[in-house]
Structure formats: structure tokens, C-alpha cells
Design a protein around this motif. Structure first.
Motif, PDB file in Angstrom:
ATOM      1  N   UNK A 254       0.789  -1.243   0.000  1.00 19.97           N
ATOM      2  CA  UNK A 254       0.000   0.000   0.000  1.00 19.97           C
ATOM      3  C   UNK A 254       0.818   1.289   0.000  1.00 19.97           C
ATOM      4  N   UNK A 255       2.022   1.368   0.635  1.00 22.59           N
ATOM      5  CA  UNK A 255       2.741   2.645   0.610  1.00 22.59           C
ATOM      6  C   UNK A 255       3.157   3.079  -0.797  1.00 22.59           C
ATOM      7  N   UNK A 256       3.336   2.131  -1.702  1.00 19.53           N
ATOM      8  CA  UNK A 256       3.800   2.492  -3.039  1.00 19.53           C
ATOM      9  C   UNK A 256       2.692   2.388  -4.079  1.00 19.53           C
ATOM     10  N   UNK A 257       1.503   2.038  -3.636  1.00 17.90           N
ATOM     11  CA  UNK A 257       0.457   1.694  -4.612  1.00 17.90           C
ATOM     12  C   UNK A 257      -0.276   2.934  -5.086  1.00 17.90           C
ATOM     13  N   UNK A 258      -0.396   3.118  -6.379  1.00 15.75           N
ATOM     14  CA  UNK A 258      -1.122   4.291  -6.875  1.00 15.75           C
ATOM     15  C   UNK A 258      -2.639   4.180  -6.675  1.00 15.75           C
ATOM     16  N   UNK A 259      -3.126   2.946  -6.419  1.00 16.88           N
ATOM     17  CA  UNK A 259      -4.569   2.777  -6.277  1.00 16.88           C
ATOM     18  C   UNK A 259      -4.971   2.515  -4.834  1.00 16.88           C
ATOM     19  N   UNK A 260      -4.078   2.789  -3.917  1.00 15.27           N
ATOM     20  CA  UNK A 260      -4.389   2.471  -2.522  1.00 15.27           C
ATOM     21  C   UNK A 260      -5.543   3.314  -2.014  1.00 15.27           C
ATOM     22  N   UNK A 261      -6.424   2.689  -1.215  1.00 15.48           N
ATOM     23  CA  UNK A 261      -7.484   3.449  -0.566  1.00 15.48           C
ATOM     24  C   UNK A 261      -7.509   3.096   0.911  1.00 15.48           C
ATOM     25  N   UNK A 262      -8.558   3.578   1.645  1.00 16.68           N
ATOM     26  CA  UNK A 262      -8.440   3.559   3.098  1.00 16.68           C
ATOM     27  C   UNK A 262      -8.402   2.164   3.700  1.00 16.68           C
ATOM     28  N   UNK A 263      -8.929   1.145   3.052  1.00 13.22           N
ATOM     29  CA  UNK A 263      -8.896  -0.196   3.640  1.00 13.22           C
ATOM     30  C   UNK A 263      -7.527  -0.852   3.537  1.00 13.22           C
ATOM     31  N   UNK A 264      -6.719  -0.361   2.607  1.00 13.37           N
ATOM     32  CA  UNK A 264      -5.493  -1.092   2.287  1.00 13.37           C
ATOM     33  C   UNK A 264      -4.516  -1.268   3.453  1.00 13.37           C
ATOM     34  N   UNK A 265      -4.279  -0.215   4.284  1.00 14.70           N
ATOM     35  CA  UNK A 265      -3.338  -0.416   5.383  1.00 14.70           C
ATOM     36  C   UNK A 265      -3.863  -1.340   6.468  1.00 14.70           C
ATOM     37  N   UNK A 266      -5.159  -1.645   6.480  1.00  9.65           N
ATOM     38  CA  UNK A 266      -5.691  -2.441   7.578  1.00  9.65           C
ATOM     39  C   UNK A 266      -5.991  -3.879   7.203  1.00  9.65           C
ATOM     40  N   UNK A 267      -6.434  -4.111   5.989  1.00  9.58           N
ATOM     41  CA  UNK A 267      -6.823  -5.468   5.602  1.00  9.58           C
ATOM     42  C   UNK A 267      -5.747  -6.078   4.723  1.00  9.58           C
ATOM     43  N   UNK A 268      -5.295  -7.278   5.115  1.00  5.99           N
ATOM     44  CA  UNK A 268      -4.317  -7.965   4.291  1.00  5.99           C
ATOM     45  C   UNK A 268      -5.055  -8.870   3.309  1.00  5.99           C
ATOM     46  N   UNK A 269      -4.930  -8.602   2.023  1.00  5.52           N
ATOM     47  CA  UNK A 269      -5.727  -9.364   1.052  1.00  5.52           C
ATOM     48  C   UNK A 269      -5.206 -10.791   0.861  1.00  5.52           C
ATOM     49  N   UNK A 270      -6.150 -11.741   0.637  1.00  4.97           N
ATOM     50  CA  UNK A 270      -5.769 -13.098   0.240  1.00  4.97           C
ATOM     51  C   UNK A 270      -5.623 -13.117  -1.273  1.00  4.97           C
ATOM     52  N   UNK A 271      -5.278 -14.291  -1.794  1.00  7.25           N
ATOM     53  CA  UNK A 271      -5.236 -14.435  -3.244  1.00  7.25           C
ATOM     54  C   UNK A 271      -6.655 -14.747  -3.723  1.00  7.25           C
ATOM     55  N   UNK A 272      -7.336 -13.729  -4.238  1.00  4.74           N
ATOM     56  CA  UNK A 272      -8.717 -13.924  -4.673  1.00  4.74           C
ATOM     57  C   UNK A 272      -8.746 -14.383  -6.117  1.00  4.74           C
ATOM     58  N   UNK A 273      -9.742 -15.164  -6.479  1.00  5.91           N
ATOM     59  CA  UNK A 273      -9.867 -15.554  -7.886  1.00  5.91           C
ATOM     60  C   UNK A 273     -10.063 -14.312  -8.744  1.00  5.91           C
ATOM     61  N   UNK A 274      -9.356 -14.254  -9.844  1.00  4.79           N
ATOM     62  CA  UNK A 274      -9.406 -13.049 -10.674  1.00  4.79           C
ATOM     63  C   UNK A 274      -9.477 -13.410 -12.147  1.00  4.79           C
ATOM     64  N   UNK A 275     -10.267 -14.375 -12.478  1.00 10.68           N
ATOM     65  CA  UNK A 275     -10.360 -14.764 -13.878  1.00 10.68           C
ATOM     66  C   UNK A 275     -10.022 -16.240 -14.038  1.00 10.68           C
ATOM     67  N   UNK A 276      -9.976 -16.696 -15.263  1.00  5.73           N
ATOM     68  CA  UNK A 276      -9.761 -18.104 -15.577  1.00  5.73           C
ATOM     69  C   UNK A 276      -8.357 -18.526 -15.169  1.00  5.73           C
ATOM     70  N   UNK A 277      -8.274 -19.350 -14.109  1.00  9.01           N
ATOM     71  CA  UNK A 277      -6.959 -19.830 -13.667  1.00  9.01           C
ATOM     72  C   UNK A 277      -6.088 -18.721 -13.121  1.00  9.01           C
ATOM     73  N   UNK A 278      -6.686 -17.607 -12.681  1.00 11.62           N
ATOM     74  CA  UNK A 278      -5.879 -16.477 -12.211  1.00 11.62           C
ATOM     75  C   UNK A 278      -6.275 -16.130 -10.789  1.00 11.62           C
ATOM     76  N   UNK A 279      -5.299 -15.618 -10.061  1.00  8.46           N
ATOM     77  CA  UNK A 279      -5.567 -15.129  -8.716  1.00  8.46           C
ATOM     78  C   UNK A 279      -4.777 -13.852  -8.507  1.00  8.46           C
ATOM     79  N   UNK A 280      -5.302 -12.958  -7.653  1.00  2.01           N
ATOM     80  CA  UNK A 280      -4.560 -11.722  -7.353  1.00  2.01           C
ATOM     81  C   UNK A 280      -4.887 -11.305  -5.927  1.00  2.01           C
ATOM     82  N   UNK A 281      -3.914 -10.809  -5.232  1.00  2.00           N
ATOM     83  CA  UNK A 281      -4.107 -10.420  -3.829  1.00  2.00           C
ATOM     84  C   UNK A 281      -4.287  -8.916  -3.743  1.00  2.00           C
ATOM     85  N   UNK A 282      -5.446  -8.437  -4.214  1.00  2.00           N
ATOM     86  CA  UNK A 282      -5.699  -7.003  -4.145  1.00  2.00           C
ATOM     87  C   UNK A 282      -7.166  -6.798  -3.814  1.00  2.00           C
TER      88      UNK A 282
END
Lengths: 320, 328, 329
Positions: free
Chosen positions: C287-315
């Protein structure tokens, strides 16, 4: 509220890092340099503090330097053979904690008085040795080419000559004085430092900031004084500590062989006197033990400090 | 082949250094003092008048100009192994004779000590560096540091007091029992008996330095990437140590050992004095005391030549084992 | 058994004088047979640590938790003898050859042969023949086996490393920054070689680098690491051309492709430095370097969420995250 996403075709989005607010406002380059040096020294001390070996060495050194300072201000008559009053060659007792020599002088007093000579010679000789060695090393390493080859031949030559024999010859020619001993040791022990410093300078020369400074038009003097020298200082300093240790041992050997200054007896001279008086066969272990233990402890202390410093400077030797 | 050229190059360098030593030796004794004759005969305490002085000058060739006259004389003499006559130690005898009479005991002492110290120091250094931080490492480090810090002649004195004076296990002085005239095996045993303590002293004194050098060289090598490559290949730890680490770490250690040979010689001088061991060390001491300069000059030359030779040996060994060096 | 390598909830903590440093903080990864998985990230993200952990080459006091399964066996539970046997035969590593990964006093042929001999696959002349053929396979004449490392160029040394890695026909080849120290032209040659070899021999590979553009060409799947965790993974070209995680976007944008209009005249970079592993930011570590960071980012640690066919992303910006957002990590 979401920040606008990175859009190709949009403005360049370079995100700058946050500046730490704690940085004070820095003005001149000199201010910056001294602040940096102070921070570096503090960091060095913090790391040094962690080395048990380094601290033990430092403690021993402080003790002996204290002894030497005490010797300078104290009454030296206790070491003067013409003013004796004690029993001859007596073992340690309450009155004479380290016993007496063959003149009846207290060995403790002799040891204390000897400390100032041994330490003085060791320190001064290594300053000379370090100065010559560092200069040769920096010039050879920085200039390179023919100067380097020439200086390295001389250095190799100096390394090859067996130092004690050369020192003996020089001492017998120059004479037996404190200055002579210091000079002899200083002049015969610089090659090792020169080699080490040159290696360090060679590695510094390849570093990017050197190239940058040169591109900015820095003169050779500026380069050496402001870049090469400060960056070689840690190595030079650690090496000097170890050189002092060797200088003290060298002084002991030279004075033991009778080449010391008779009016300024050091620990080595005490051992010489003891041997001459046959202390070994007479079993006067206190007379032989005391100065030897002192030499060993001081050399050990300098060596331990030097090693501790080496570990900080050369991270490969540290515990990973 | 590359290595033959390397050998020749190293031998040539050694000879060149030797030449410089000769030149240095010459000027050291001629240029520094102002009155050569008085200087050279100072020790003998001779009283000479002007005519005798002139005679002496001619005899020593000192009436010729220093360079090139005297210098050429000197080089010629040296090549014929004529080092002049001893002034005081064994007055009148050729220096070469005096010298060789004392040479072998010292060679024996220094040889035995260096080899033993090197073997012990290297073995300990490897063991300590390999299990860095372990019990052996810390103990051997402490012991080595202490021995390294002791003046070797003082260590000799301590051993002398303990083993000879108090315990009577070894003779107090000398290199052989005087007047006994042993032969064969008895002579050998006698020599070893007298050799033991001085050799022990030198061994202990220098073992520490070799240990420290080997240990730090090994630690340096263990930090290199190819050690990890070897491990990753499944090579057993012991082989990783011996085949990869030690092989690389031993090379700089050997050069440093050769370089420190000059110090070993220095140590031999003081130790021989302590034990009254009749070798070159004791001879040097006497020569200092009585200011026998022709003798000192020859000893200086020999000592330097010995160190040059050791360094040449180390260079050749290094060149044989490290392929990088052979590329001129 | 289709999976050559599986990492299951792996945590790796280095031991230092100032305490434990978590270099890898919960990584799940799979490499299927014949697949090339690219592992990308900046220095200190933990990718090389994972490479070392697979063969247990990390310093002895390092703590490794979780399971690492290679060819069906758990590497972390192997006894020393079995581990040594598996090293190089189960998985081998292509180190950065240009550095000091080769023993300078032994010929390269001897070093390759060592791997063969140690695993008793052959000895003597047989081994030398095999070394020769390995060298030819990587494009070097077999007589070069007598050469010492200093007689070879950077590219040639890298080829030797590749040949050495293939010596025992391992199930998995881990390439740890194999082209980083090479010139661009040599880089291209070596990469081409590796691609060919992988195709010919059907190698399963993990390709570790910080250079994302290299991975796009060579990998089937990509995993992006940041601060000890995988932050995005999926098929290589999809991850590169339509990243779901802002860090991936920034990484991809930092390596412009000639001809791709998006990069024309607009260099894009990511300011700041990767976090110190001993001091990782709270919540989403990026989050400190992220251009898209918003208020939840410093508090919630994201898991690897499904993000498409065979894809995952932790955002937290991933659509699937909204279903689970609000639940602290």
C-alpha cells in the motif's frame, strides 16, 4: 476514494517515496560530510560494542595506557639502580608485589616505568609505518602503470628482507637510541600495509562514484583526498591497530637482543637484563614473568581490537 | 607450455630480487658510515696508525672509488663466495667457513619448526573455520591468539624454566652435550634432545599465525557461490570441504606462510639466544655484540636469500595448483 | 503424478543476530509436468529464498514451515542421505554462471562430471563422454571441457551452468536469475537456448528473475512475488497484458516493449524501495507504493482472490474481494 488508475496515454505516473520528516535541514557540503561521519562512527561503535573480543581488548588497552600515563607522572626513581634499597632477587612479597631484580629494584616499578617506553615505541613506530605504507599504497593503487609497478617492486623487496636481521644491522649502524629503534621498526614494517592499502584502493577505483566525480571534473588531489582516502580509512585503521601489535613485539625482540636504549628501559630490556643475570637458571620467575605477561597482554589486546574491527569492515568474516 | 614460461618468469624475478639485495647489502655497509676503515675495524678495537690505515684501505680495496671499483670487487667476491674474514667472532677465519659451521643446526631448527607449525596451524585452521563458532573454533582461537601475542623468546624462557630448570627433562643449553663426542644413533638422540625445546618454542609461536591465516582464508572461500553449487549437486559435506573449499583456501595460505618466513628467521635468532643453541642466531647475536660487520653482512645476505627462495617455492607451488595464475 | 513440485503454505524465516527475518510469508505454488513457471519480483521479495528452500540449501538455522513436495516426496522431511541423492536428480539449479558459481581451480568438465559421478550414474570415460554431449547440447564444443572457468566468457559460463544442471536429467530445473549479469545480446542467445532445451526435453522449470519481459516469452504461467508473498498468478501472457494487481501493472510497465504503442514517449516507473523483510508494512504490504491504494489497504491484508480463468490476485480491488472484504486477514 480511489486514486485514478494507471492509464496508458495518461500523464506519467511516477510515485515519489515519502521523505522522512526527521531529516534536519542540511546546509553546506561540509556539514553533510561531518553529519554523515558522526552517524557512521555511532553505527560503528554500536557494532563494535557487540563484539566481546573487541570490548575485552579495549578494556586491557585502557588499563595499560592508564599505566603508561601513570608512569609519566609518577616518580621514576624506583627504577634507578643507584637508589636501591630492597633485597636482591627476592620473590613476590607484600612489600614487593612482583619481587625484585638483581639490583634490588621492585619489578612492579620497573614494569610500570617500562610500559611507557614499550607503548610509546609501538605507537610511534606504527604511525610512521602506517604513513609510509598508506602513502605508497594509495599512490601505487591510484596512479597505476609504471609508478605502480615500481612501487610494488620496492614493496615486494621490503617484504622479502628478513626484518630482524635488517633491523639489527640498521640499529648497529645508527646507534642505540629510542629514536633509532622507532625509526628502524617504522621503516622495516611498512610493506605489509602498503600492499593492503593498494588492494583496497584498487577496488575503490572501480566504484561508480569515482567515475562520476571524474566526469564532474574532479582533480586527482580532490579524488584522493575526498574519495579514496576516506573510503580506505577503515581498512587503514584496522591494519594500524594490528601493526601496533607487531611493532611492540618487534621492539621487544630488538631490546632483548641488546639493541635498545639503555637509558630508557622497556619491557624487552627487562627481559634482556633478566637473561644476562641468569634469571632462568636462578629460577627468578617473577622477573621473567612480569614483563612478558605485560607484552603478551598488550599485544593480545591490540590484536583482539584489530580483529573485532576487521569483522565489522569485512562482512564475510561476520556471523551470517 | 604456459607453465614453463611461468616457472622461468618466477625464477628470473627471484634472481632479480636477489641482485637488488646484493646491491642493497653493499651500499648499506659502505655508504652509511663515514669512515669505512674505522667502521669496519671498530669492533676489533685495533689501534692503527696512518700507514697501517693506508695498508688496510688497500687490502680491503677501499682506496678505490666506491662505484664502480669497490662495487665490482664486491660482486666478484660474492660470486666466488668470498665474504671476507671475520673480524672478531672468530678473528681471521674466512666468513664463509665460520658461517657454514653454524648453518646446519639452524636449518634443522627452522625446518622442523616451520613444517610442524604449518601442518598443525593449517589443520586447526580448517577445523575451526569449517565449524565456525563451535567449541573447537572458540578454544583454538583463544589459544592461538595467546601464543601469537607472546614474544617467542619469552615463551622459550618459560619453557626453559619449566622443563629444564625445574623438571630437568631437557638440557638447559646448547645444541649438543659438550665433550661427549657421541656418534651415530647416540649423536642423533643427543641432537634431538637439545633440539626439542627450541623447536617446540618456535612451533608454538608461529602455529598461531598460520592458524589465523588458514581460518580466515577458508571463511572467505566458504562465502563463495561455488560452494553452494557443490552442495546443490549433492556432494557430501566432507568432500565439499576438502575438494572445493580447502583446495581454494590453501593457496593464499601457502603464499602467506612463505612470506612470513622472514619472521620465522627472526624468531630463530632470539630463540637460539635464549637456549644458547649454537646456530646462526647465536652467531648473529655475537656478531652484533662484537660488531663483526663482514660476518653480519654475510648473514644478511644468506637470510634474504633464504626468504627469496621460500617465496619462489611458494610461487611455484601456487602456480602449479591455481590455473588462473599461469596466464601471464 | 502430474505435479512435479508443490509448495504448501510455506513460511521461511532467516535467523539473524537481531532476531528472525521472515523472507517468505505463506506461499502456495504448483509446477506441473512440462510446465514453465515464471517467478518474478524485485530483490528481497523471497523468490531466491524459495529456490534455495526446495533443495534445502539455506543456512542451517533457517526455519522452514509448511510442505515442499518434490516428485511426491516431502523435501523438508528427508533424511540427509536421501536429500543428497535427490539433489540434482530430483531438481537442479542453474545459478548465475557469470558470478563465482564455478570453482576456479577445476576444469568445467570436471565440475559437470562431478555431478554425474556423485550420483553414480557413471564414471571415468563414460562420464566424460556424457559431459561432452551435454556441452554440445548447449552449443559448446566438447573439447571445452578441459577449460577453466576464467577462460570462458560470461555467456559460455552460463551455458556450462545449464549443461551441468541437465547432467542428471532432473525432474525440475530451477533457473535462478540465469541471464541477469549478461549483456543483452548474450542474454537473448541464452534464453533462446533455454527455450529450445525446455521444448526438446519437456523440462519442468521454475524461471526466477526480476525482468518480467523475459518471463512473458519463456513461461507458461507467471507468479509475481512481493514482500514474501505471491500477489498475482496466472497464465503468463494474460498476467502481463492485463494485470489484476497494481504491482504487476507497475512491473510490466517498467519494461517497455519496442513497437507497443502504450509505451511510446511515456516511461513509467514505480518509486520507492521494496520493504525491508524485517519491517513489512501493515495490511497490504504494497500500500505505501500503490497508486490505487485506498483507506482499507493499510488495515486489511488481502488473500489471493480468484481473478479470472486460472488467475488469482491479492488485491482488494479485485471484484471477488468485495465479497470477502470487511473480514480482516
Amino acid at each position: 476514494m480511489q486514486a485514478p488508475p494507471l492509464k496508458p496515454g495518461g500523464d506519467p505516473q511516477i510515485i515519489a517515496p515519502r521523505t522522512p520528516e526527521s531529516l534536519p535541514e542540511l546546509r553546506s557540503p561540509r556539514r553533510i560530510r561531518w553529519t554523515r561521519r558522526r552517524i557512521a562512527l555511532k553505527r560503528f561503535w554500536r557494532q563494535y560494542r557487540r563484539s566481546k573480543m573487541g570490548l575485552a581488548g579495549l578494556a586491557i588497552l585502557i588499563f595499560f595506557i592508564g599505566m603508561a600515563i601513570f608512569a609519566v607522572v609518577a616518580d621514576p626513581s624506583g627504577a634507578d639502580p643507584s637508589q636501591t634499597s630492597g633485597p636482591v632477587l627476592s620473590p613476590p612479597s607484600r612489600e614487593y608485589p612482583l619481587g625484585t631484580d638483581d639490583f634490588g629494584l621492585s619489578v612492579l616499578t620497573l614494569v610500570v616505568q617500562g610500559s611507557k617506553i614499550s607503548l610509546l615505541v609501538g605507537l610511534t613506530a606504527s604511525v610512521i609505518s602506517m604513513s609510509i605504507g598508506a602513502t605508497v599504497g594509495i599512490v601505487a593503487g591510484y596512479r597505476g602503470g609504471a609508478i605502480d609497478t615500481f612501487l610494488m617492486r620496492v614493496t615486494d623487496f621490503g617484504l622479502v628482507i628478513p626484518w630482524l636481521v635488517l633491523a639489527i644491522v640498521l640499529a648497529s649502524i645508527i646507534g642505540q637510541s629510542l629514536g633509532a629503534i622507532i625509526l628502524v621498526i617504522g621503516v622495516t614494517s611498512w610493506p605489509a600495509t602498503a600492499r593492503l592499502v593498494r588492494a583496497q584502493v584498487l577496488s575503490i577505483r572501480e566504484r561508480p562514484y569515482i567515475e562520476r566525480a571524474r566526469a564532474l571534473g574532479a582533480s586527482n588531489r580532490h579524488m584522493i583526498w575526498h574519495h579514496v582516502l576516506p573510503n580506505s580509512m577503515p581498512v587503514i585503521f584496522a591494519n594500524t591497530i594490528l601493526t601496533i601489535a607487531i611493532a611492540i613485539l618487534s621492539e621487544a625482540a630488538l631490546t632483548f637482543l641488546g639493541l635498545g636504549d639503555p637509558t630508557n628501559p622497556s619491557w624487552g630490556s627487562m627481559l634482556d637484563a633478566a637473561t644476562e643475570a641468569g634469571a632462568t637458571t636462578l629460577g627468578a620467575w617473577w622477573w621473567i614473568g612480569a614483563p612478558g605477561v605485560c607484552i603478551t597482554l598488550v599485544v593480545l589486546a591490540f590484536t583482539m581490537c584489530g580483529f573485532a574491527m576487521d569483522e565489522i569492515i569485512n562482512p564475510k568474516l561476520r556471523d551470517r | 607450455m604456459g607453465s614453463r614460461r611461468y616457472v622461468l618468469k618466477k625464477v628470473a624475478q627471484a634472481l632479480l630480487t636477489l641482485f637488488f639485495v646484493l646491491v642493497f647489502n653493499f651500499f648499506l655497509f659502505r655508504i652509511l658510515p663515514s669512515d669505512p676503515v674505522k667502521f669496519l675495524t671498530r669492533g676489533a678495537g685495533l689501534q692503527i696508525n696512518a700507514a697501517e690505515q693506508q695498508e688496510l684501505l688497500r687490502e680491503f680495496g677501499l682506496d678505490k672509488p666506491v662505484f664502480p671499483g669497490q662495487f665490482i670487487d664486491y660482486m666478484g667476491d660474492t660470486l666466488r663466495l668470498d665474504f671476507g674474514t671475520s673480524l672478531t667472532v672468530q678473528s681471521g677465519r674466512p666468513v664463509l667457513e665460520v658461517f657454514t659451521g653454524f648453518m646446519w643446526p639452524t636449518l634443522l631448527l627452522v625446518g622442523v619448526s616451520t613444517v610442524t607449525a604449518a601442518l598443525l596451524g593449517i589443520w586447526m585452521g580448517i577445523r575451526a573455520g569449517w565449524r565456525r563458532g563451535g567449541y573447537f573454533d572458540r578454544t583454538s582461537m583463544g589459544v592461538s591468539l595467546v601464543f601469537y601475542s607472546m614474544p617467542e623468546f619469552w615463551l622459550g624462557m618459560l619453557l626453559l624454566i619449566l622443563f629444564s630448570v625445574n623438571l630437568g627433562w631437557f638440557p638447559v643449553a646448547g645444541r649438543e652435550t659438550l665433550g661427549a663426542n657421541y656418534t651415530g644413533f647416540a649423536a642423533l638422540a643427543d641432537t634431538l634432545n637439545h633440539l626439542f625445546l627450541p623447536a617446540l618454542t618456535l612451533t608454538l609461536a608461529y602455529m598461531g599465525e598460520y592458524y589465523l591465516v588458514m581460518r580466515s582464508s577458508l571463511l572467505d572461500v566458504l562465502g563463495e557461490d561455488f560452494i553452494q553449487t557443490a552442495r546443490a549437486k549433492g556432494v557430501r559435506e566432507k568432500l565439499v570441504l576438502n575438494r572445493h573449499a580447502v583446495r581454494n583456501a590453501l593457496l593464499p595460505t601457502i603464499s602467506l606462510i612463505a612470506l612470513s618466513f622472514g619472521f620465522v628467521l627472526g624468531g630463530a635468532i632470539t630463540v637460539e639466544v635464549v637456549f644458547s643453541y649454537k646456530g646462526l642466531g647465536g652467531l648473529t647475536y655475537e656478531a652484533i655484540q662484537s660488531q663483526d660487520f663482514p660476518l653480519l653482512q654475510a648473514i644478511f645476505l644468506f637470510a634474504s636469500a633464504a626468504v627469496i627462495f621460500m617465496n619462489l617455492l611458494a610461487d611455484l607451488v601456487y602456480g602449479h595448483f591455481d590455473p588462473r595464475v599461469q596466464e601471464a | 503424478m502430474n505435479d512435479v513440485l508443490t509448495l504448501d503454505d510455506v513460511h521461511i524465516t532467516y535467523h539473524t543476530s537481531s532476531g528472525g527475518v521472515p523472507a517468505v510469508r505463506g506461499v502456495d505454488m504448483t509446477v506441473r509436468k512440462g510446465e514453465v513457471v515464471g517467478l518474478a519480483g524485485e530483490s528481497g521479495c523471497g523468490k531466491s529464498t524459495i529456490a534455495g528452500a526446495i533443495l534445502r540449501l539455506l543456512p542451517s538455522k533457517t526455519k522452514i514451515e509448511g510442505t515442499i513436495t518434490l516428485d511426491g516426496e516431502n523435501v523438508l522431511e528427508m533424511k540427509p542421505g536421501r536429500l543428497r541423492a535427490v539433489r540434482w536428480t530430483g531438481a537442479s539449479i542453474i545459478f548465475q554462471g557469470a558470478m563465482h558459481a564455478l570453482n576456479p581451480v577445476k576444469s568445467v568438465g570436471d565440475q559437470i562430471a562431478e555431478a554425474i559421478v556423485v550420483h553414480q550414474q557413471s564414471a571415468g570415460r563414460e562420464a566424460r563422454v556424457r559431459v561432452g554431449s551435454l556441452l554440445e547440447q548447449v552449443g559448446l564444443p566438447s573439447r571445452r571441457m578441459q577449460d577453466y572457468p576464467h577462460e570462458l566468457s560470461g555467456g559460455q559460463k552460463q551455458r556450462v551452468m545449464i549443461a551441468m544442471a541437465l547432467a542428471c536429467s532432473p525432474s525440475l530445473v530451477i533457473a535462478d536469475e540465469p541471464t541477469t549479469a549478461l549483456d543483452v545480446m548474450v542474454q537473448a542467445q541464452v534464453l533462446r537456448l533455454m527455450k529450445e532445451l525446455q521444448r526438446e526435453l519437456g523440462l519442468s522449470m521454475i524461471f526466477i528473475t526480476h525482468d518480467l519481459s523475459v518471463l512473458v516469452e519463456t513461461s507458461d504461467r507467471l507468479a509475481i512475488m512481493y514482500a514474501g508473498k505471491i500477489v498475482e498468478e496466472g497464465p503468463a501472457d494474460k498476467v502481463f497484458h492485463s494485470p489484476q494487481h497494481p504491482y504487476t501493472e507497475a512491473l510490466a510497465a517498467a519494461f517497455p516493449e519496442i513497437g507497443d504503442d502504450r509505451f511510446r514517449g511515456k516511461p513509467m516507473g514505480l518509486g520507492g524501495d521494496p520493504p525491508d523483510p524485517a519491517d513489512v508494512p501493515s495490511g497490504c504490504s504494497f500500500h505505501p507504493r500503490c497508486p490505487k491504494a485506498f483507506e482499507d489497504c493499510p488495515t486489511i491484508e488481502p488473500d489471493l482472490y480468484p481473478a479470472g480463468e486460472g488467475r488469482r490476485a491479492a488485491c482488494l480491488l479485485v471484484p471477488a474481494a468485495k465479497d470477502r472484504a470487511g473480514a480482516p486477514a
